[in-house]
Design an enzyme around this catalytic site. Structure first.
Site, PDB file in Angstrom:
ATOM      1  N   CYS A 238     -83.851   1.691  -6.212  1.00 33.63           N
ATOM      2  CA  CYS A 238     -84.923   2.578  -6.679  1.00 33.63           C
ATOM      3  C   CYS A 238     -84.294   3.633  -7.581  1.00 33.63           C
ATOM      4  O   CYS A 238     -84.349   4.835  -7.306  1.00 33.63           O
ATOM      5  CB  CYS A 238     -85.650   3.223  -5.512  1.00 33.63           C
ATOM      6  N   ALA A 239     -83.706   3.184  -8.672  1.00 36.45           N
ATOM      7  CA  ALA A 239     -82.822   4.031  -9.475  1.00 36.45           C
ATOM      8  C   ALA A 239     -83.551   5.154 -10.188  1.00 36.45           C
ATOM      9  O   ALA A 239     -82.981   6.217 -10.427  1.00 36.45           O
ATOM     10  CB  ALA A 239     -82.063   3.175 -10.496  1.00 36.45           C
ATOM     11  N   GLY A 242     -81.936   7.805 -12.610  1.00 35.25           N
ATOM     12  CA  GLY A 242     -80.517   7.501 -12.532  1.00 35.25           C
ATOM     13  C   GLY A 242     -79.617   8.546 -11.919  1.00 35.25           C
ATOM     14  O   GLY A 242     -78.390   8.407 -12.001  1.00 35.25           O
ATOM     15  N   GLY A 243     -80.151   9.573 -11.279  1.00 37.22           N
ATOM     16  CA  GLY A 243     -79.308  10.616 -10.704  1.00 37.22           C
ATOM     17  C   GLY A 243     -78.277  10.078  -9.730  1.00 37.22           C
ATOM     18  O   GLY A 243     -77.079  10.357  -9.846  1.00 37.22           O
ATOM     19  N   LYS A 244     -78.731   9.294  -8.758  1.00 34.77           N
ATOM     20  CA  LYS A 244     -77.798   8.746  -7.772  1.00 34.77           C
ATOM     21  C   LYS A 244     -77.003   7.582  -8.357  1.00 34.77           C
ATOM     22  O   LYS A 244     -75.878   7.310  -7.918  1.00 34.77           O
ATOM     23  CB  LYS A 244     -78.549   8.327  -6.512  1.00 34.77           C
ATOM     24  N   ASP A 262     -85.573  -0.595 -10.813  1.00 36.57           N
ATOM     25  CA  ASP A 262     -86.677   0.156 -10.239  1.00 36.57           C
ATOM     26  C   ASP A 262     -87.940  -0.664 -10.464  1.00 36.57           C
ATOM     27  O   ASP A 262     -88.056  -1.378 -11.476  1.00 36.57           O
ATOM     28  CB  ASP A 262     -86.808   1.533 -10.904  1.00 36.57           C
ATOM     29  N   ASP A 308     -83.189   4.806  -2.634  1.00 34.39           N
ATOM     30  CA  ASP A 308     -83.715   6.162  -2.782  1.00 34.39           C
ATOM     31  C   ASP A 308     -85.227   6.011  -2.658  1.00 34.39           C
ATOM     32  O   ASP A 308     -85.947   5.920  -3.647  1.00 34.39           O
ATOM     33  CB  ASP A 308     -83.302   6.748  -4.131  1.00 34.39           C
ATOM     34  N   CYS A 361     -86.218  11.962   0.405  1.00 33.87           N
ATOM     35  CA  CYS A 361     -86.254  13.426   0.256  1.00 33.87           C
ATOM     36  C   CYS A 361     -87.455  13.938   1.055  1.00 33.87           C
ATOM     37  O   CYS A 361     -88.303  14.648   0.556  1.00 33.87           O
ATOM     38  CB  CYS A 361     -86.325  13.838  -1.218  1.00 33.87           C
TER      39      CYS A 361
END
Length: 432
Positions: A238-239, A242-244, A262, A308, A361
């Site tokens: 679940c990119a 692209g943070g992670k 994603d 994510d 989150c």
């Protein structure tokens, strides 16, 4: 603009948000476009007032014994800004562009009313229907936890270890007031005041050259707890933007295979430029095309799949305070279904001995521990890696982190009150 004029503008904007039922960011942007005379400092100050009102919406109305835009703004000044009745009265003097003077009732409320008798959802500033969920995870601490979730968030940065390190970057950004993050060994933090403008990170040379990225420390820790290693095959399922993905690539030191995808290809749009700027060359971005599975060639071969997960976002209320007031019970049910589906999908991609790192989150048990238990009931070949084992990646901070974060049989829960981060849940599962 004078402080009184800014306060008047904030009251008018809260009225607009109430009447039109639209996100605060949209209203603020439209106001700025229509009021070109307002400088960047004015816009930042008004935005700060708006966000603080949204953070303290329920408690401010309680303090004033009235749920109107003006009442919420006045109550916020007492609760969030620490102003007494006289200081607030000095702003509400009724002159040109200033709010009308305080009524006798308003002054009495500001002087005498407290949150001592307020129910938890009022004192903690969250929708009443969420109270059982928060009580489930935090018990009697839910007001304190929710109050911290309503606080202002700092601006966190992640140092890209493919290009630099924290010791080198820290002095170069000292003019922004940067300090090392408490937990992440690659994080930097900039504390922001109530009226502070966001610093121009995107104009900094270190950002332009890919040495830093904006990323909350909790998100950095979630990536670190996944335990990605050089040489592994890693899938970011679940990119999104692209943070992670970027954090995983740095952990892999450019070695191995990193696949980012994603379900919504629109979410992937920013990832290409970010990967290029960060100097990442071992990442394969796979955007979905029609009904075709972009991971059709991968079956039971991944060392690590990071999820994510789509979630309610309750852990990010500090950054998006109006989202909690728009949240409805039906949204939780939709997210639970999405999470179960993506977990089941990941299970088929992991090889024996491989891992799934499940991240939300959210602080809600239904999306976290309960979701993991349900997954293991469907897939008994998976078991939870003991949380204390995953925390070993934090080295000398591992013991203190274990004391601060909320540990369960399924994983770690970080919260603003406990860890000073956004709210993140992390569970690592291993396939037999």
């Amino acid at each position: 603009m004078t402080p009184a004029a800014r306060l008047s503008a904030a009251i008018e904007l809260i009225e607009t948000i109430d009447a039109q039922r639209v996100p605060a960011a949209k209203v603020l942007k439209e106001w700025g476009t229509a009021h070109r005379f307002a400088g960047s400092g004015d816009r930042a100050a008004i935005a700060g007032l708006i966000w603080d009102v949204l953070r303290r919406r329920a408690s401010s109305a309680w303090i004033m014994d009235a749920d109107t835009p003006r009442a919420r703004v006045l109550g916020m000044l007492k609760l969030e800004r620490g102003m007494d009745a006289d200081a607030i009265s000095n702003l509400c003097h009724g002159d040109r562009f200033a709010p009308e003077p305080l009524s006798a009732g308003e002054r009495a409320a500001l002087t005498s009313r407290t949150l001592d008798e307020a129910p938890p959802h009022i004192a903690g500033d969250y929708p009443e229907w969420l109270d059982p969920h928060l009580a489930n995870v935090f018990g009697d601490d839910r007001v304190a936890e929710a109050t911290a979730m309503a606080s202002r968030a700092p601006l966190d940065l992640r140092v890209n270890t493919l290009k630099s390190n924290r010791d080198k970057v820290l002095p170069r950004l000292s003019h922004l007031g940067t300090e090392p993050t408490p937990w992440s060994p690659i994080g930097l933090r900039i504390e922001l005041g109530a009226d502070a403008r966001n610093p121009g990170i995107h104009a900094e040379e270190d950002f332009i050259k890919g040495a830093i990225e904006v990323q909350d420390e909790g998100s950095q820790l979630a990536a670190l707890l996944s335990g990605a290693k050089p040489g592994e095959q890693v899938i970011d399922l679940c990119a999104g933007a692209g943070g992670k993905t970027l954090a995983l690539a740095a952990m892999m030191q450019g070695k191995g295979r990193l696949i980012a995808t994603d379900h919504d290809k629109r979410q992937l749009a920013p990832i290409y430029e970010r990967l290029s700027r960060a100097g990442i060359h071992n990442a394969d971005v796979r955007a979905p095309k029609g009904d075709a599975d972009p991971l059709a060639d991968i079956r039971a071969s991944a060392d690590l799949v990071l999820i994510d997960a789509p979630c309610t976002g309750t852990g990010t209320w500090r950054r998006n305070p109006d989202a909690k007031w728009r949240m409805r019970p039906g949204a939780l049910e939709v997210r639970l279904k999405d999470q179960a589906e993506v977990l089941d999908r990941a299970s088929a991609l992991v090889k024996p001995g491989g891992r799934i790192a499940y991240v939300t989150c959210s602080v809600l048990p239904a999306e976290n521990g309960e979701q993991i238990r349900a997954f293991m009931a469907r897939h008994p070949e998976f078991s939870v890696v003991p949380p204390e084992q995953t925390a070993s990646v934090l080295w000398d901070k591992a013991e203190d982190f274990a004391k601060a974060a909320l540990q369960s049989a399924e994983g770690w829960l970080m919260t603003p009150r406990r860890t000073g981060t956004d709210g993140f849940f992390v569970s690592v599962l291993k396939k037999a």
